[in-house]
Scaffold this active site. Sequence first.
Site, PDB file in Angstrom:
ATOM      1  N   TYR B 100       7.484  53.314  -8.829  1.00  0.00           N
ATOM      2  CA  TYR B 100       8.686  52.616 -10.227  1.00  0.00           C
ATOM      3  C   TYR B 100       9.577  53.578 -10.066  1.00  0.00           C
ATOM      4  O   TYR B 100       9.064  54.237 -10.964  1.00  0.00           O
ATOM      5  CB  TYR B 100       8.331  51.051 -10.520  1.00  0.00           C
ATOM      6  CG  TYR B 100       7.721  50.048  -9.608  1.00  0.00           C
ATOM      7  CD1 TYR B 100       8.545  48.942  -9.374  1.00  0.00           C
ATOM      8  CD2 TYR B 100       6.432  50.105  -9.356  1.00  0.00           C
ATOM      9  CE1 TYR B 100       7.616  48.001  -9.031  1.00  0.00           C
ATOM     10  CE2 TYR B 100       5.994  48.860  -9.481  1.00  0.00           C
ATOM     11  CZ  TYR B 100       6.553  48.327  -8.825  1.00  0.00           C
ATOM     12  OH  TYR B 100       6.001  46.365  -7.569  1.00  0.00           O
ATOM     13  N   HIS B 152       4.742  44.590  -2.354  1.00  0.00           N
ATOM     14  CA  HIS B 152       5.081  43.497  -2.476  1.00  0.00           C
ATOM     15  C   HIS B 152       5.933  43.808  -2.800  1.00  0.00           C
ATOM     16  O   HIS B 152       6.465  44.756  -3.421  1.00  0.00           O
ATOM     17  CB  HIS B 152       4.649  42.589  -3.933  1.00  0.00           C
ATOM     18  CG  HIS B 152       4.012  43.855  -5.160  1.00  0.00           C
ATOM     19  ND1 HIS B 152       3.074  44.779  -5.067  1.00  0.00           N
ATOM     20  CD2 HIS B 152       4.739  43.619  -5.936  1.00  0.00           C
ATOM     21  CE1 HIS B 152       2.523  44.871  -6.327  1.00  0.00           C
ATOM     22  NE2 HIS B 152       4.206  44.552  -6.747  1.00  0.00           N
ATOM     23  N   HIS B 154       9.002  41.364  -6.032  1.00  0.00           N
ATOM     24  CA  HIS B 154       9.166  40.391  -7.378  1.00  0.00           C
ATOM     25  C   HIS B 154      10.226  40.448  -7.133  1.00  0.00           C
ATOM     26  O   HIS B 154      11.385  41.161  -6.593  1.00  0.00           O
ATOM     27  CB  HIS B 154       9.315  41.121  -8.338  1.00  0.00           C
ATOM     28  CG  HIS B 154       7.983  42.667  -8.747  1.00  0.00           C
ATOM     29  ND1 HIS B 154       6.884  42.006  -9.606  1.00  0.00           N
ATOM     30  CD2 HIS B 154       7.858  43.315  -8.335  1.00  0.00           C
ATOM     31  CE1 HIS B 154       5.742  42.337  -9.606  1.00  0.00           C
ATOM     32  NE2 HIS B 154       6.368  43.959  -9.077  1.00  0.00           N
TER      33      HIS B 154
END
Lengths: 180, 229
Positions: B100, B152, B154
Amino acid sequence: MAIRTPSQTIGPFFHVGLKWEAGEKVAFESPGGRVILTGRVHDGAGNPSADALIETWQAGPDGRAPVPGSAARVTGYSRAATDADGRYTIETVMPGACTGADGKKLPPQIHVTIFARGLLKALRTRVFLAEPAAIKGDPLARAAGPRVGTLIALRDAKDSGTWRWDVRFQGKDETAFIEI
Amino acid sequence: MSARDRIDIDPPYDYPAYKSTILRSPKQPLLRVAPHPMEATGPVFPRKFVTDSEADLTTWGKGAPLGEKMILTGRVTDEDGAPVRNSLLELWQCNSSGRYAHPVDQHDAPLDPNFLGQGKVLTGDKGEYRFVTIKPGAYPWKNHPWAWRPAHIHLSLFGNAYSQRLVTQLFFPGDPLLPIDPIFNSVPDESARQRMVCELDLEHGIEEVALGYRFDIVLRGVKSTPMGV
């Protein structure tokens, strides 16, 4: 009826996608009495929760749902991430009185949604900006019973525009959360 | 749980396999109380709240981000099938290496200077939305030995009422990490878990450029009220 999409945690990295410019300052189209709502979020060990996200929704000074004007901003809604001390601060105005299902005026309250790492679904509640005597007849105050004190913000002794309200996920003074 | 759910859709608060729930899940039951009139209303996001470029996560840098380019499309409806129009949908994710763009993320995988991993759109008249992004990577986390999050994305949604607010995660079909992910598996019902898995949708991709994935999202009906109230 279609199956709903389930909730999942926002995790620790939500700041990447959920940061709003001046998100902690609630905009309204009409002016009202200035209010600062501030406090800390604690976990069950009493430690500050440094990766929680507080969102609030409230009526405008006229007691109605705020609708934005021509500006590119949302009104009546705030979003504030907690800092390293678990502290959040929201700048808003005193919500006007809404009328409940029974036709009675409801005391001023702010709707709060809490997200965090470790919360698989949001916690929802409401915080009252009023003296305890003024909220006795409110349906939420009655439902909370002896826990109602966890939902009452305390007015700062020196600055009457500042209200303090802490959130505790667990423990002796666990905040009363509500089903929505 | 909404009165209209026949099964538990959402995960419980207390789910010790996901360790962070242990000190953060409330121990007292949620209060049931008559809905406040403001809960059926919700914030209105003006069209200008988002710009068109925020739907494309691949054009923020000087060059293209690394990874498998993908087009994510879908519709947002409520559980009665009504489209959720003009509603804010925010997205965030790690890069194709599983990192991230966030100071707290210390995973020793490279940052991508051409990828921030944030996007937002307003849904259209039929509840439809479209993002251009890259497929996120899997990454390790400290929940338990050999813990790796499956790839994944969000997603954060407002719906059209305060009561519809939802934050969820999108997963990819056939991911071998799904059966061992405590966050995915915190949702008790198999059909509800499958709601969080997108589908390969070649037609909505771009030939020789990007794979298409479809992810429809279903929010609570506005008429839902808590059980027993």
